[in-house]
Design a protein around this motif. Structure first.
Motif, PDB file in Angstrom:
ATOM      1  N   ARG A   6       5.376   3.875  64.669  1.00 40.60           N
ATOM      2  CA  ARG A   6       6.099   5.259  64.832  1.00 40.60           C
ATOM      3  C   ARG A   6       5.012   6.142  65.282  1.00 40.60           C
ATOM      4  N   ILE A  65      15.190   5.278  64.743  1.00 36.31           N
ATOM      5  CA  ILE A  65      14.599   4.765  63.425  1.00 36.31           C
ATOM      6  C   ILE A  65      14.313   6.059  62.515  1.00 36.31           C
ATOM      7  N   TYR A  70      11.331  -1.416  61.683  1.00 36.80           N
ATOM      8  CA  TYR A  70      10.837  -1.424  63.110  1.00 36.80           C
ATOM      9  C   TYR A  70      11.252  -2.489  63.857  1.00 36.80           C
TER      10      TYR A  70
END
Length: 339
Positions: free
Chosen positions: A134, A147, A126
């Motif tokens: 997320r 991602i 990340y």
């Protein structure tokens, strides 16, 4: 002889840094980027006495931090290893990658690996992509493609696999046994585990990679990628899947729980997978359906379902977590030739 000696001490001491540059891949039309599944990376020499360090893998022009932990007091020549893929909350304590301090869950697993003479490779998918957790826009297309646990984070995992195979001691000996490397993931990281272990050789010749979000379909022209191919020098020995989702936004085709699941879902794995699922998890049903499909397809899968716990039970203080961790390590010992 002790291969790795105590020197830099605990996580609070300065951490060594290496920039790991991967050779350009020869290109296979599958957009595997720069991390080089088709060529081996340069060897990385780890100084004697290192107990933890951070290295960087280059994946599609992004430097991916990989926190390496090395056990002490193990009288062995080289080591098995486990690559760890974090969940949606990221890898770092207080979401601060600059601290170089991992979250409590990851530190607990680091200790488990240390106690069992396993090298840990904790992959931060990340922070260098500008993502903290997320949430929000990172949960839906097209932002979440950056991602994606289906086609981006598996590239991080394979880059780390190659990285581990290139680690050497100062005398040139390989640190990690190249065939004895597993992968472990939690939640979004578990979905990454399954995607990483996808058998790319089984993809139908006419298959089109796409995903659906809120009724809208996205394909390769809008950012969806094919999953990475199995590394030419061999993939992972197997993986452990903790409470992840298995739908993939229709990435693998028909939903595993649907009437056309067996024929219309293309997912199969090239290595064994242990599914660790909570009975009360909100993602459990679709993963149970996929496990059932994989068994019908003859894949090597094992399943444990833990009663009276829900999503995220690994980092809860409960007996189910203790049992699941023991089951995980015993399973890794089996597939990583540690017994």
């Amino acid at each position: 002889m002790k291969s790795i000696l105590k020197a830099i001490g605990s996580l609070k001491l300065p951490i060594l840094f290496f920039l790991v540059l991967f050779y350009l891949s020869c290109g296979d039309g599958n957009d595997d980027g720069l991390f080089g599944l088709t060529q081996k990376q340069s060897e990385i020499s780890i100084p004697s006495g290192t107990t933890d360090t951070i290295v960087y893998a280059l994946v599609d022009n992004t430097r991916i931090p990989v926190y390496l932990s090395f056990p002490e007091g193990c009288d062995i020549q080289n080591y098995p290893a486990v690559v760890v893929m974090h969940g949606s909350d990221g890898m770092w304590k207080n979401h601060d990658p600059e601290s170089k301090a991992m979250s409590g869950q990851n530190n607990e697993w680091r200790k488990i690996f240390d106690d069992n003479c396993i090298i840990g490779a904790f992959v931060d998918s990340y922070s260098t992509r500008g993502v903290t957790t997320r949430t929000g826009k990172w949960t839906t297309a097209p932002d979440n493609f950056k991602i994606s646990s289906q086609f981006v984070r598996p590239r991080d995992a394979n880059a780390t696999l190659s990285l581990l195979r290139g680690l050497t001691f100062g005398d040139g000996r390989s640190i990690v046994r190249p065939k004895d490397i597993g992968i472990l993931g939690f939640s979004d990281g578990a979905t990454t585990v399954a995607s990483t272990l996808y058998d790319s050789n089984a993809t139908p010749s006419d298959w089109v990679w796409k995903q659906k979000f809120d009724g809208k379909e996205y394909n390769t022209s809008s950012g969806v990628k094919a999953p990475p191919k199995i590394p030419t020098d061999g993939g992972f020995a197997g993986g452990v899947f903790y409470y992840g989702g298995s739908g993939g936004f229709d990435y693998w085709g028909s939903h595993a729980c649907g009437t056309n699941g067996l024929e219309g879902n293309v997912y199969v794995s090239y290595a064994p997978i242990l599914y660790q699922l909570p009975a009360n998890g909100y993602l459990t049903e679709n993963s149970l359906c996929l496990v059932d499909l994989l068994k019908k397809k003859g894949n090597n899968v094992e399943l444990n379902v833990y009663a009276n716990v829900g999503h995220g039970f690994d980092f809860d203080d409960n007996v189910q977590s203790i049992i699941a961790r023991k089951n995980t390590i015993n399973w890794f010992k089996k597939i990583l030739n540690m017994n």
